[in-house]
Design a protein around this motif. Structure first.
Motif, PDB file in Angstrom:
ATOM      1  N   ASP A 204      -9.547  11.563 -17.010  1.00 12.84           N
ATOM      2  CA  ASP A 204      -8.741  12.519 -16.257  1.00 12.84           C
ATOM      3  C   ASP A 204      -8.782  12.228 -14.762  1.00 12.84           C
ATOM      4  O   ASP A 204      -7.764  12.325 -14.069  1.00 12.84           O
ATOM      5  CB  ASP A 204      -9.224  13.951 -16.527  1.00 12.84           C
ATOM      6  N   LYS A 205      -9.964  11.843 -14.271  1.00 11.86           N
ATOM      7  CA  LYS A 205     -10.098  11.512 -12.844  1.00 11.86           C
ATOM      8  C   LYS A 205      -9.254  10.288 -12.501  1.00 11.86           C
ATOM      9  O   LYS A 205      -8.576  10.260 -11.469  1.00 11.86           O
ATOM     10  CB  LYS A 205     -11.564  11.252 -12.516  1.00 11.86           C
ATOM     11  N   ALA A 206      -9.267   9.303 -13.373  1.00 11.86           N
ATOM     12  CA  ALA A 206      -8.468   8.094 -13.132  1.00 11.86           C
ATOM     13  C   ALA A 206      -6.980   8.414 -13.148  1.00 11.86           C
ATOM     14  O   ALA A 206      -6.214   7.878 -12.330  1.00 11.86           O
ATOM     15  CB  ALA A 206      -8.790   7.042 -14.181  1.00 11.86           C
ATOM     16  N   ARG A 207      -6.569   9.292 -14.024  1.00 14.43           N
ATOM     17  CA  ARG A 207      -5.151   9.690 -14.058  1.00 14.43           C
ATOM     18  C   ARG A 207      -4.757  10.394 -12.765  1.00 14.43           C
ATOM     19  O   ARG A 207      -3.661  10.187 -12.244  1.00 14.43           O
ATOM     20  CB  ARG A 207      -4.889  10.599 -15.258  1.00 14.43           C
ATOM     21  N   GLN A 208      -5.652  11.250 -12.244  1.00 14.99           N
ATOM     22  CA  GLN A 208      -5.364  11.958 -11.006  1.00 14.99           C
ATOM     23  C   GLN A 208      -5.290  10.986  -9.832  1.00 14.99           C
ATOM     24  O   GLN A 208      -4.410  11.093  -8.983  1.00 14.99           O
ATOM     25  CB  GLN A 208      -6.426  13.031 -10.744  1.00 14.99           C
TER      26      GLN A 208
ATOM     27  N   GLN B 209       0.418   6.929  -6.628  1.00 19.29           N
ATOM     28  CA  GLN B 209       1.869   6.852  -6.819  1.00 19.29           C
ATOM     29  C   GLN B 209       2.588   7.728  -5.796  1.00 19.29           C
ATOM     30  O   GLN B 209       3.615   7.327  -5.231  1.00 19.29           O
ATOM     31  CB  GLN B 209       2.238   7.286  -8.243  1.00 19.29           C
ATOM     32  N   LYS B 210       2.048   8.902  -5.525  1.00 18.38           N
ATOM     33  CA  LYS B 210       2.646   9.808  -4.543  1.00 18.38           C
ATOM     34  C   LYS B 210       2.595   9.181  -3.147  1.00 18.38           C
ATOM     35  O   LYS B 210       3.577   9.228  -2.405  1.00 18.38           O
ATOM     36  CB  LYS B 210       1.908  11.145  -4.557  1.00 18.38           C
ATOM     37  N   ALA B 211       1.456   8.590  -2.802  1.00 14.88           N
ATOM     38  CA  ALA B 211       1.323   7.941  -1.494  1.00 14.88           C
ATOM     39  C   ALA B 211       2.290   6.767  -1.365  1.00 14.88           C
ATOM     40  O   ALA B 211       2.903   6.555  -0.305  1.00 14.88           O
ATOM     41  CB  ALA B 211      -0.110   7.479  -1.280  1.00 14.88           C
ATOM     42  N   GLU B 212       2.451   6.024  -2.448  1.00 14.77           N
ATOM     43  CA  GLU B 212       3.389   4.892  -2.424  1.00 14.77           C
ATOM     44  C   GLU B 212       4.818   5.383  -2.228  1.00 14.77           C
ATOM     45  O   GLU B 212       5.581   4.793  -1.445  1.00 14.77           O
ATOM     46  CB  GLU B 212       3.280   4.111  -3.732  1.00 14.77           C
TER      47      GLU B 212
END
Length: 75
Positions: free
Chosen positions: A50-54, A60-63
């Protein structure tokens, strides 16, 4: 006499066979402590995933924000 003896043996074997055909007792549900241990194990496995998904979602948001800023700057 032999016929009587064989009849008794046959009856005894039949009773033993029928005695073995009883319904088994109902199984008890698993102990709650076992369920808690399974939950702990499940959480221990799923927490890093779950941490890796977050982290992936944040990256992705930063990109996307960086790409939008570059496009806004005319690049």
């Amino acid at each position: 006499m032999i016929r009587l003896l064989s009849c008794r043996v046959l009856m005894c074997c039949s009773l033993l066979a029928l005695a073995g055909c009883t319904k088994p007792e109902k199984e008890r549900p698993p102990e709650p402590t076992a369920a808690a241990a399974h939950a702990e194990l499940r959480d221990a496995i799923n927490d890093p995933i779950d941490k890796a998904r977050q982290v992936d979602a944040d990256a992705q948001k930063a990109e996307d924000e960086q790409r939008a800023a570059i496009e806004a700057a005319g690049g």
